[in-house]
Design an enzyme around this catalytic site. Structure first.
Site, PDB file in Angstrom:
ATOM      1  N   LYS A 208       0.941  -1.064   0.099  1.00 44.10           N
ATOM      2  CA  LYS A 208       0.034  -0.151  -0.132  1.00 44.10           C
ATOM      3  C   LYS A 208       1.049   1.583  -0.269  1.00 44.10           C
ATOM      4  CE  LYS A 208      -1.408   2.844   3.212  1.00 44.10           C
ATOM      5  NZ  LYS A 208      -1.721   4.089   2.558  1.00 44.10           N
ATOM      6  N   GLU A 211      -1.007   7.941   0.210  1.00 42.85           N
ATOM      7  CA  GLU A 211      -1.516   8.325  -0.833  1.00 42.85           C
ATOM      8  C   GLU A 211      -0.662   9.381  -2.099  1.00 42.85           C
ATOM      9  OE1 GLU A 211      -1.648   7.725   2.251  1.00 42.85           O
ATOM     10  OE2 GLU A 211      -1.877   9.937   3.083  1.00 42.85           O
ATOM     11  N   GLU A 286       9.854   1.097  10.689  1.00 44.09           N
ATOM     12  CA  GLU A 286      10.794   2.304  10.238  1.00 44.09           C
ATOM     13  C   GLU A 286      10.177   3.553  11.264  1.00 44.09           C
ATOM     14  OE1 GLU A 286      13.848   1.278  10.545  1.00 44.09           O
ATOM     15  OE2 GLU A 286      13.658  -0.696   8.894  1.00 44.09           O
ATOM     16  N   CYS A 320      13.899  10.549   6.802  1.00 46.44           N
ATOM     17  CA  CYS A 320      13.854   9.599   8.399  1.00 46.44           C
ATOM     18  C   CYS A 320      14.939  10.397   9.154  1.00 46.44           C
ATOM     19  CB  CYS A 320      13.147   9.296   9.076  1.00 46.44           C
ATOM     20  SG  CYS A 320      13.336   7.581   7.746  1.00 46.44           S
ATOM     21  N   GLU A 416      10.665  16.373  15.222  1.00 48.84           N
ATOM     22  CA  GLU A 416      10.815  15.974  13.525  1.00 48.84           C
ATOM     23  C   GLU A 416      10.521  17.109  12.828  1.00 48.84           C
ATOM     24  OE1 GLU A 416       9.697  12.416  12.110  1.00 48.84           O
ATOM     25  OE2 GLU A 416      11.702  12.321  10.907  1.00 48.84           O
TER      26      GLU A 416
HETATM   27  P1  ADP Z   1       2.786  10.669   7.003  1.00 47.09           P
HETATM   28  O1  ADP Z   1       2.335  11.899   7.619  1.00 47.09           O
HETATM   29  O2  ADP Z   1       3.994  11.319   6.598  1.00 47.09           O
HETATM   30  O3  ADP Z   1       2.199  10.703   6.156  1.00 47.09           O
HETATM   31  P2  ADP Z   1       1.996   8.244   7.932  1.00 47.09           P
HETATM   32  O4  ADP Z   1       2.957   7.597   8.467  1.00 47.09           O
HETATM   33  O5  ADP Z   1       0.723   8.504   8.137  1.00 47.09           O
HETATM   34  O6  ADP Z   1       3.149   9.372   7.887  1.00 47.09           O
HETATM   35  O7  ADP Z   1       2.275   7.857   6.608  1.00 47.09           O
HETATM   36  C1  ADP Z   1       2.420   6.460   6.077  1.00 47.09           C
HETATM   37  C2  ADP Z   1       1.709   5.302   5.361  1.00 47.09           C
HETATM   38  O8  ADP Z   1       1.051   4.944   6.050  1.00 47.09           O
HETATM   39  C3  ADP Z   1       1.531   5.867   4.048  1.00 47.09           C
HETATM   40  O9  ADP Z   1       1.126   4.604   2.903  1.00 47.09           O
HETATM   41  C4  ADP Z   1       0.202   6.008   4.473  1.00 47.09           C
HETATM   42  O10 ADP Z   1      -0.818   5.465   3.931  1.00 47.09           O
HETATM   43  C5  ADP Z   1      -0.405   4.945   5.538  1.00 47.09           C
HETATM   44  N1  ADP Z   1      -1.068   5.107   6.601  1.00 47.09           N
HETATM   45  C6  ADP Z   1      -1.065   6.690   7.713  1.00 47.09           C
HETATM   46  N2  ADP Z   1      -2.503   6.005   8.253  1.00 47.09           N
HETATM   47  C7  ADP Z   1      -3.369   4.591   8.280  1.00 47.09           C
HETATM   48  C8  ADP Z   1      -3.418   3.690   8.750  1.00 47.09           C
HETATM   49  N3  ADP Z   1      -4.957   4.206   9.580  1.00 47.09           N
HETATM   50  N4  ADP Z   1      -3.491   2.401   7.550  1.00 47.09           N
HETATM   51  C9  ADP Z   1      -2.925   1.467   7.352  1.00 47.09           C
HETATM   52  N5  ADP Z   1      -1.963   3.161   7.052  1.00 47.09           N
HETATM   53  C10 ADP Z   1      -1.782   4.018   7.267  1.00 47.09           C
END
Ligand code: ADP
Length: 515
Positions: A208, A211, A286, A320, A416
């Protein structure tokens, strides 16, 4: 006029993207993505390109302009992908290590062959300068190369037995289906780093992508298909921010998924860990860092300045392992600041990623730029001095900023940044620097500069981190373990350890033998 100021003025016009003076470069980036041979906009499940009921936009972070519309997969598509990966696992785990190695090598060859097109996709969806996008493709490919070799070196053990009628054996077996959830800051390399290890071990995957950056993941799928990786072994389910929680829930709770590998924010990592708990899935995490960069009095200041530039401004500060907190010892503080200011002036050119002169791109979105600007405002309100930059420009652009007289109570020293802000604190003793560096829940990477061998050992051992750069500002490579301690995560990627995260240890006792 300095190049930095010139480019700042140029970027100021980005407030209204469609009329910006950078429009020609912007247009060419978007239209290049639109006609790119590797552009795919549907999901990739069980070896087929899968539509979804709706689509979501992918935007050029520099302008907000739409680059593509991508299938918005939901929980139903995610479930199809998990089922496909589970079915494919039955045969993939039976393939020989050499067979998997050859397929990974073919995939690597194709990625290298198409590196320019892959880099253009990265720039169009993440905004990073083309030179860095190319670097990312090559870095990501190096994991396919490395794990194509490691696939053939997964050894078990024969353990000396306490009884003469038994033999004790240790087998290594693939864990099963792995959900791979990746961030936008390395849209291609984070996938390659995880999937290379997973496939080499004999696991199948559902990816996945973030987005903001699904195009690089889908392009990798296209090349995986060309390389002959069997249907169902590598699946990609792109989805919008709205669909992320429901897709994430399938990927983190479905009983057919054995393992989750995630790179992203600490907050999301904790959420996924909670979801993983119900079915006791293996996890590799990570998560966020808060890297200290310490320059001791004995350091070679020119080298330290070079390291600071590389480790702070790579990917416009959005990694990171980017240095987040700069600690400089009193005697060399002034000299370091002066040289660093000059290096920033000479080397940093802010612009659209497709402009060959750009060394810094936009941040991923306006919110990210706002966060950096807030940290600057907070620091200034607590007594920091802005030596360079400091302004938020149009859209997602932020000036590279140098702050002096920084103290530990400022936001930029507590969280961060993920942007081009370089805050510098003055310290007096090694103990003081170590105490500040270790006063964090994060423990991913850190760096220090010293020419004193005893100090090098002392400090390297004392820093509570998973990765330490000594007289080096950029240390990631496929051969070395990447990962953090404390709340920066679990497990290691790359190196001989990376593949172990996708393997189970099975103890086999062969009894009833006649001595
Ligand atoms: P950022 O805040 O920098 O976008 P995230 O940790 O939210 O970092 O995003 C990293 C990845 O985790 C992306 O692929 C995002 O879509 C995914 N992600 C965020 N929330 C969820 C969730 N509830 N379940 C699964 N994946 C998620």
């Amino acid at each position: 006029m300095s190049s930095l100021r010139m480019s700042s003025l140029r970027m100021a016009s980005l407030r209204v993207p469609r009329t910006s003076r950078l429009l020609p470069a912007v247009r060419s980036a978007s239209s290049r993505a639109g006609s790119a041979p590797l552009l795919r906009t549907r999901g990739y499940v069980d070896g087929r390109w899968l539509s979804a009921p709706t689509a979501f936009p992918v935007a050029d972070p520099a302008t907000g302009e739409e680059v593509a519309r991508v299938a918005d997969c939901g929980p139903a598509e995610a479930k199809l992908a998990v089922d496909a990966a589970s079915k494919a696992f039955r045969s993939w785990k039976q393939t020989t290590a050499k067979g998997r190695s050859l397929l990974l090598r073919k995939w690597f060859d194709l990625v290298m062959l198409h590196r320019d097109e892959l880099a253009e996709l990265i720039t169009s969806e993440s905004g990073k300068p083309m030179r860095e996008s190319l670097g990312e493709v090559v870095y990501g490919a190096s994991f396919l190369d490395w794990f194509s070799e490691e696939a053939r070196r997964v050894y078990g053990d024969i353990v000396p037995s306490p009884a003469r009628d038994r033999k004790l054996l240790v087998l290594k077996q693939p864990v099963g289906v792995a959900s791979i959830i990746t961030p936008w800051n390395f849209p291609s390399a984070m996938i390659a780093r995880k999937v290379g290890a997973a496939l080499a071990a004999g696991c199948t995957v559902v990816v996945k992508p973030a987005e903001d950056t699904p195009l690089s993941a889908l392009a990798l799928a296209q090349l995986a298909e060309q390389a002959g990786i069997p249907a169902g072994v590598f699946n990609v389910v792109p989805c919008s921010r709205e669909n992320t929680p429901s897709v994430g829930e399938v990927l983190c709770t479905d009983p057919l998924v054995a393992k989750i590998s995630f790179t992203g924010s600490t907050a999301t990592g904790k959420l996924l860990l909670k979801m993983a708990a119900d079915t006791v899935k293996r996890t590799s995490m990570e998560l966020g860092g808060h890297a200290p960069f310490i320059v001791f009095d004995s350091a070679d200041v020119d080298k330290a300045v070079g390291g600071a530039m590389a480790s702070k401004f790579r990917n416009t500060g959005q990694t990171c392992v980017c240095s987040n907190r700069f600690l400089v010892q009193s005697r060399i503080y002034d000299g370091f600041m002066e040289k660093l200011g000059r290096a920033m002036e000479a080397e940093l050119r802010l612009g659209h990623g497709s402009d060959p002169e750009s060394t810094l791109g936009p941040l991923i979105n306006a919110g990210a730029a706002e966060k950096v600007a807030n940290q600057v405002t907070d620091a200034v309100s607590r007594g920091a001095q802005v030596l360079r930059g400091g302004r938020r420009l149009g859209g997602s652009f932020m000036e590279p900023t140098l702050l002096a007289d920084v103290t530990t109570d400022m936001l930029c020293m507590k969280e961060e940044t993920f942007g081009p802000l370089l805050p510098v604190l003055r310290f007096n003793t090694e103990e003081e620097a170590l105490a500040i560096a270790n006063a964090s829940n994060a423990g991913l990477a850190g760096y220090f500069y010293s020419q004193d061998m005893s100090q090098i050992w002392r400090v390297a051992e004392a820093l509570e981190l998973g990765i330490v750069g000594v007289n080096e500002g950029v240390v990631s490579t496929a051969e070395a373990p990447f990962g953090g301690v404390k709340q920066s995560g679990l497990g290691r990627e790359g190196s001989k350890y990376g593949i172990q995260d996708y393997l189970e240890v099975k103890y086999m006792c062969l009894g009833g033998l006649r001595p």
